[in-house]
Design a protein around this motif. Structure first.
Motif, mmCIF file in Angstrom:
data_model
loop_
_atom_site.group_PDB
_atom_site.id
_atom_site.type_symbol
_atom_site.label_atom_id
_atom_site.label_comp_id
_atom_site.label_asym_id
_atom_site.label_seq_id
_atom_site.Cartn_x
_atom_site.Cartn_y
_atom_site.Cartn_z
ATOM 1 N N GLU A 124 0.830 -1.192 0.000
ATOM 2 C CA GLU A 124 0.000 0.000 0.000
ATOM 3 C C GLU A 124 0.866 1.244 0.000
ATOM 4 O O GLU A 124 1.704 1.430 0.878
ATOM 5 C CB GLU A 124 -0.911 0.002 1.231
ATOM 6 C CG GLU A 124 -2.256 -0.619 0.935
ATOM 7 C CD GLU A 124 -3.180 -0.544 2.116
ATOM 8 O OE1 GLU A 124 -3.772 0.540 2.320
ATOM 9 O OE2 GLU A 124 -3.280 -1.550 2.841
ATOM 10 N N ILE A 125 0.671 2.078 -1.000
ATOM 11 C CA ILE A 125 1.433 3.324 -1.088
ATOM 12 C C ILE A 125 0.444 4.478 -0.982
ATOM 13 O O ILE A 125 -0.518 4.543 -1.748
ATOM 14 C CB ILE A 125 2.188 3.400 -2.438
ATOM 15 C CG1 ILE A 125 3.086 2.167 -2.609
ATOM 16 C CG2 ILE A 125 3.022 4.673 -2.516
ATOM 17 C CD1 ILE A 125 3.775 2.100 -3.957
ATOM 18 N N ASN A 126 0.663 5.344 -0.002
ATOM 19 C CA ASN A 126 -0.239 6.482 0.188
ATOM 20 C C ASN A 126 0.500 7.806 0.091
ATOM 21 O O ASN A 126 1.456 8.037 0.837
ATOM 22 C CB ASN A 126 -0.925 6.389 1.556
ATOM 23 C CG ASN A 126 -1.982 5.311 1.558
ATOM 24 O OD1 ASN A 126 -2.773 5.197 0.622
ATOM 25 N ND2 ASN A 126 -1.961 4.480 2.600
ATOM 26 N N ASN A 127 0.047 8.658 -0.822
ATOM 27 C CA ASN A 127 0.581 10.018 -0.983
ATOM 28 C C ASN A 127 2.099 10.068 -0.970
ATOM 29 O O ASN A 127 2.698 10.930 -0.323
ATOM 30 C CB ASN A 127 0.059 10.940 0.128
ATOM 31 C CG ASN A 127 -1.446 10.954 0.146
ATOM 32 O OD1 ASN A 127 -2.073 10.970 -0.909
ATOM 33 N ND2 ASN A 127 -2.012 10.917 1.336
ATOM 34 N N LEU A 128 2.718 9.139 -1.657
ATOM 35 C CA LEU A 128 4.184 9.078 -1.641
ATOM 36 C C LEU A 128 4.787 10.210 -2.462
ATOM 37 O O LEU A 128 4.408 10.461 -3.608
ATOM 38 C CB LEU A 128 4.648 7.735 -2.212
ATOM 39 C CG LEU A 128 6.124 7.627 -2.587
ATOM 40 C CD1 LEU A 128 6.984 7.546 -1.349
ATOM 41 C CD2 LEU A 128 6.376 6.429 -3.474
ATOM 42 N N LYS A 167 -0.040 8.367 -14.405
ATOM 43 C CA LYS A 167 -0.948 8.945 -15.390
ATOM 44 C C LYS A 167 -2.159 8.053 -15.605
ATOM 45 O O LYS A 167 -3.234 8.531 -15.955
ATOM 46 C CB LYS A 167 -0.227 9.155 -16.723
ATOM 47 C CG LYS A 167 0.885 10.174 -16.652
ATOM 48 C CD LYS A 167 0.361 11.576 -16.443
ATOM 49 C CE LYS A 167 1.542 12.546 -16.335
ATOM 50 N NZ LYS A 167 1.129 13.854 -15.855
ATOM 51 N N LYS A 168 -1.961 6.774 -15.468
ATOM 52 C CA LYS A 168 -3.086 5.873 -15.688
ATOM 53 C C LYS A 168 -2.825 4.519 -15.046
ATOM 54 O O LYS A 168 -1.707 4.015 -15.058
ATOM 55 C CB LYS A 168 -3.319 5.679 -17.192
ATOM 56 C CG LYS A 168 -4.612 4.969 -17.514
ATOM 57 C CD LYS A 168 -5.049 5.232 -18.943
ATOM 58 C CE LYS A 168 -6.345 4.494 -19.244
ATOM 59 N NZ LYS A 168 -7.519 5.326 -18.989
ATOM 60 N N ILE A 169 -3.882 3.947 -14.451
ATOM 61 C CA ILE A 169 -3.830 2.565 -14.003
ATOM 62 C C ILE A 169 -4.961 1.842 -14.699
ATOM 63 O O ILE A 169 -6.120 2.244 -14.575
ATOM 64 C CB ILE A 169 -4.003 2.443 -12.476
ATOM 65 C CG1 ILE A 169 -2.965 3.301 -11.755
ATOM 66 C CG2 ILE A 169 -3.897 0.998 -12.038
ATOM 67 C CD1 ILE A 169 -3.079 3.265 -10.250
ATOM 68 N N ALA A 170 -4.657 0.814 -15.465
ATOM 69 C CA ALA A 170 -5.700 0.139 -16.226
ATOM 70 C C ALA A 170 -5.277 -1.279 -16.557
ATOM 71 O O ALA A 170 -4.136 -1.671 -16.307
ATOM 72 C CB ALA A 170 -5.963 0.907 -17.512
ATOM 73 N N THR A 171 -6.185 -2.061 -17.106
ATOM 74 C CA THR A 171 -5.814 -3.387 -17.585
ATOM 75 C C THR A 171 -5.108 -3.212 -18.929
ATOM 76 O O THR A 171 -5.258 -2.173 -19.572
ATOM 77 C CB THR A 171 -7.059 -4.264 -17.798
ATOM 78 O OG1 THR A 171 -7.862 -3.649 -18.817
ATOM 79 C CG2 THR A 171 -7.867 -4.425 -16.534
ATOM 80 N N ILE A 189 2.092 9.625 -5.249
ATOM 81 C CA ILE A 189 1.810 8.281 -5.735
ATOM 82 C C ILE A 189 0.851 7.584 -4.768
ATOM 83 O O ILE A 189 1.122 7.498 -3.570
ATOM 84 C CB ILE A 189 3.110 7.453 -5.848
ATOM 85 C CG1 ILE A 189 4.120 8.139 -6.753
ATOM 86 C CG2 ILE A 189 2.799 6.028 -6.316
ATOM 87 C CD1 ILE A 189 3.880 8.015 -8.215
ATOM 88 N N ASN A 190 -0.255 7.104 -5.274
ATOM 89 C CA ASN A 190 -1.184 6.276 -4.505
ATOM 90 C C ASN A 190 -1.391 4.987 -5.272
ATOM 91 O O ASN A 190 -1.839 5.015 -6.408
ATOM 92 C CB ASN A 190 -2.532 6.984 -4.316
ATOM 93 C CG ASN A 190 -2.425 8.062 -3.270
ATOM 94 O OD1 ASN A 190 -2.213 7.783 -2.097
ATOM 95 N ND2 ASN A 190 -2.530 9.299 -3.723
#
Lengths: 265, 285
Positions: free
Chosen positions: B13-17, B233-237, B39-40
């Motif tokens: 888990e990465i929060n507001n890195l 920029k994007k998280i997707a399949t 980065i989340n």
């Protein structure tokens, strides 16, 4: 192939001496060197040479190959013989103008030569029959008592083994950089010594830069694999004494007793 | 696939890195350079995640942040619920999160193949007998058993990288991060290596985070994360990302079958958008 260069002078055959524990061999060399320094009579040298010949026989390394190792110390040998022969005072054996050879001088010179030859041959037997990796492992174990004085023996041993691993890689890299520089017109075959030395600067600089980069990468990779310090580590192949090692130790002991007895006489 | 993963726990888990470094600029002044920004991201157990992006987009830095080599400037990174800033537990993270780097030569420590695999195990003080079992098992699993007494210098590039992966696998990690592992390999070795990663992901349920420049490798991922200039920029399949023009906007190219499909569609063919692999394309044609 440039990567096939063997480091050290390990002679790859199977023999009783090759299969001995590196710790045992290191200890034997130490004991033998000390014993040779205590020898005073020719009988003692005779016994030491017998022991040496016996070890060479056990090692399966051709005696010619071992003797070739003496080449590098020929100068040293002659120097010590020369100094002892002409500059020792005593009963005159032979004299011609200002050259004076004495009985004592001859005696000391011969003994010194024997001592040097025996020492070099015996210690080269160690590197001939032990791989550099085994050697670092043996040093790691044998010198571990230095840890009491806060000397990081294991770290030094690890450093040695990493250095050994990177030698062929760096040699390959030097080769690559050299070719790159030759293709840009650097000449390495110049007769002028100063020019020749200067030509190596464009090799040294990139090789240093790349070596530093490599060591940084390696440090990160080692840390990523949980490396903290080298003291609290287990081993895949821990060194363990075998029957043959105890046999070798007892043999060494017999030799030592003989030498001590001979010196007493 | 996504739905089944949702029910599982988040392994990372990465929060507001945020991550920045101080560098000297041309005038010798200290300049703060931001490498990663806001980065989340969360990764689920058993997931196959791909990180893509141009050079300098912060992909490799992110990998080193995951196992605590680099510490976040702000924000939190938790691996298996352990924060990477927890110095006492950092070894637990590194035990469970292995990294394979780009250049195999620079990450191999030992002069003997089997000793190399044992290096990590020696560090975490595995018993000698257990270590022997694991080393032999991993060597066989990776197809390196016959080289076990050899020097790594005599292996080919592909084999060296397999060895680097093997020595990470031997530590039985939950997660393996691969930082452009195939960049220095030839196409055949690259395919073999990727097949091995997929095998590890499916058979051993190891979470994979693959950083790569090769879009052909992205196809196998469950999710793709596109990074640019330190931002997600994007998280997707893979399917979604290959039907989007965002890839080309950030300097990536589509894999070959997709390029063929797009070109064909331009010429008035009507090929299904689900086409991703070469086989799909052949079937569609």
């Amino acid at each position: 192939m440039i990567r096939d260069i063997t480091i050290g002078q390990y002679y790859n055959v199977e023999s009783k001496l090759h299969s001995l524990d590196p710790r045992m061999k290191l200890n034997a060399v130490l004991v033998f060197i000390i014993s040779v320094f205590f020898i005073k009579s020719y009988v003692g040298y005779f016994i030491a040479s017998l022991f040496l010949l016996f070890c060479i026989k056990l090692s399966n390394v051709p005696i010619r190959y071992i003797v070739r190792g003496l080449k590098s110390i020929v100068f040293l040998l002659f120097l010590s013989v020369f100094l002892n022969l002409f500059f020792t005072e005593g009963r005159v054996l032979f004299s011609y103008s200002f050259f004076v050879i004495t009985y004592e001088g001859l005696d000391v010179a011969v003994k010194m030569m024997l001592r040097l030859i025996i020492l070099i041959l015996f210690s080269s037997l160690l590197t001939l029959t032990t791989t550099p990796m085994e050697l670092t492992d043996g040093i790691d174990y044998n010198l571990s008592f230095f840890k009491i004085f806060k000397i990081p023996v294991s770290d030094i041993a690890l450093m040695m083994s990493i250095a050994l691993r990177f030698i062929p890689i760096l040699i390959e890299e030097v080769d690559k950089i050299m070719k790159a520089q030759i293709s840009r017109g650097v000449r390495f075959d110049d007769k002028n010594l100063i020019k020749k030395v200067k030509a190596y600067i464009p090799i040294l600089v990139p090789i240093f830069v790349s070596a530093f980069r490599r060591s940084n990468d390696l440090a990160i990779a080692m840390e990523s694999r949980c490396y903290i310090d080298s003291d609290n580590r287990t081993k895949l192949n821990p060194l363990a004494y075998k029957k043959s090692d105890y046999l070798a130790y007892s043999f060494l002991f017999v030799y030592l007793i003989t030498i001590i007895l001979v010196c007493r006489l | 696939m996504d739905n089944s993963l949702n029910s599982q726990e988040n392994i990372i888990e990465i929060n507001n890195l945020n991550f920045s470094i101080n560098i000297f600029d041309d005038d010798e002044n200290i300049k703060n350079e931001i490498i990663l920004k806001d980065i989340n991201l969360s990764v689920k157990k058993g997931e196959f995640l791909c990180l893509i992006g141009r050079n300098g987009s912060g992909k490799s830095t992110l990998a080193k942040i995951l196992n605590g080599i680099n510490l976040p400037t702000s924000g939190t990174v938790k691996v298996m619920s352990i924060s990477t800033t927890d110095e006492k537990k950092i070894i637990d993270i590194r035990k469970n999160l292995g990294i394979v780097f780009q250049n195999p030569d620079n990450q191999i420590v030992s002069s003997i193949v089997e000793e190399e695999i044992a290096f990590g195990l020696e560090n975490i003080q595995v018993e000698t007998s257990e270590m022997r079992k694991r080393v032999d098992y991993v060597l066989k699993y990776m197809g390196l058993y016959k080289y076990k007494k050899q020097s790594p210098n005599k292996l080919s590039g592909g084999q060296k990288q397999k060895l680097a992966l093997a020595s990470v696998v031997a530590m039985l990690p939950q997660i393996i991060v691969l930082d452009e592992p195939t960049a220095m390999l030839d196409p055949k070795a690259r395919k073999e290596f990727i097949d091995l990663i997929i095998k590890l992901n499916r058979e051993k349920n190891i979470t994979i985070i693959l950083i790569t420049h090769f879009m052909e490798e992205v196809i196998f991922a469950d999710r793709v994360v596109l990074l640019d200039k330190g931002e997600i920029k994007k998280i997707a399949t893979p399917k979604e990302i290959f039907t989007d023009s965002i890839l080309e906007k950030y300097g990536m190219t589509f894999p070959f079958p997709i390029r063929v499909k797009n070109k064909l569609n331009q010429f008035g063919y009507n090929i299904n958008n689900n086409v991703i692999t070469t086989d799909d394309l052949i079937y569609a044609l």
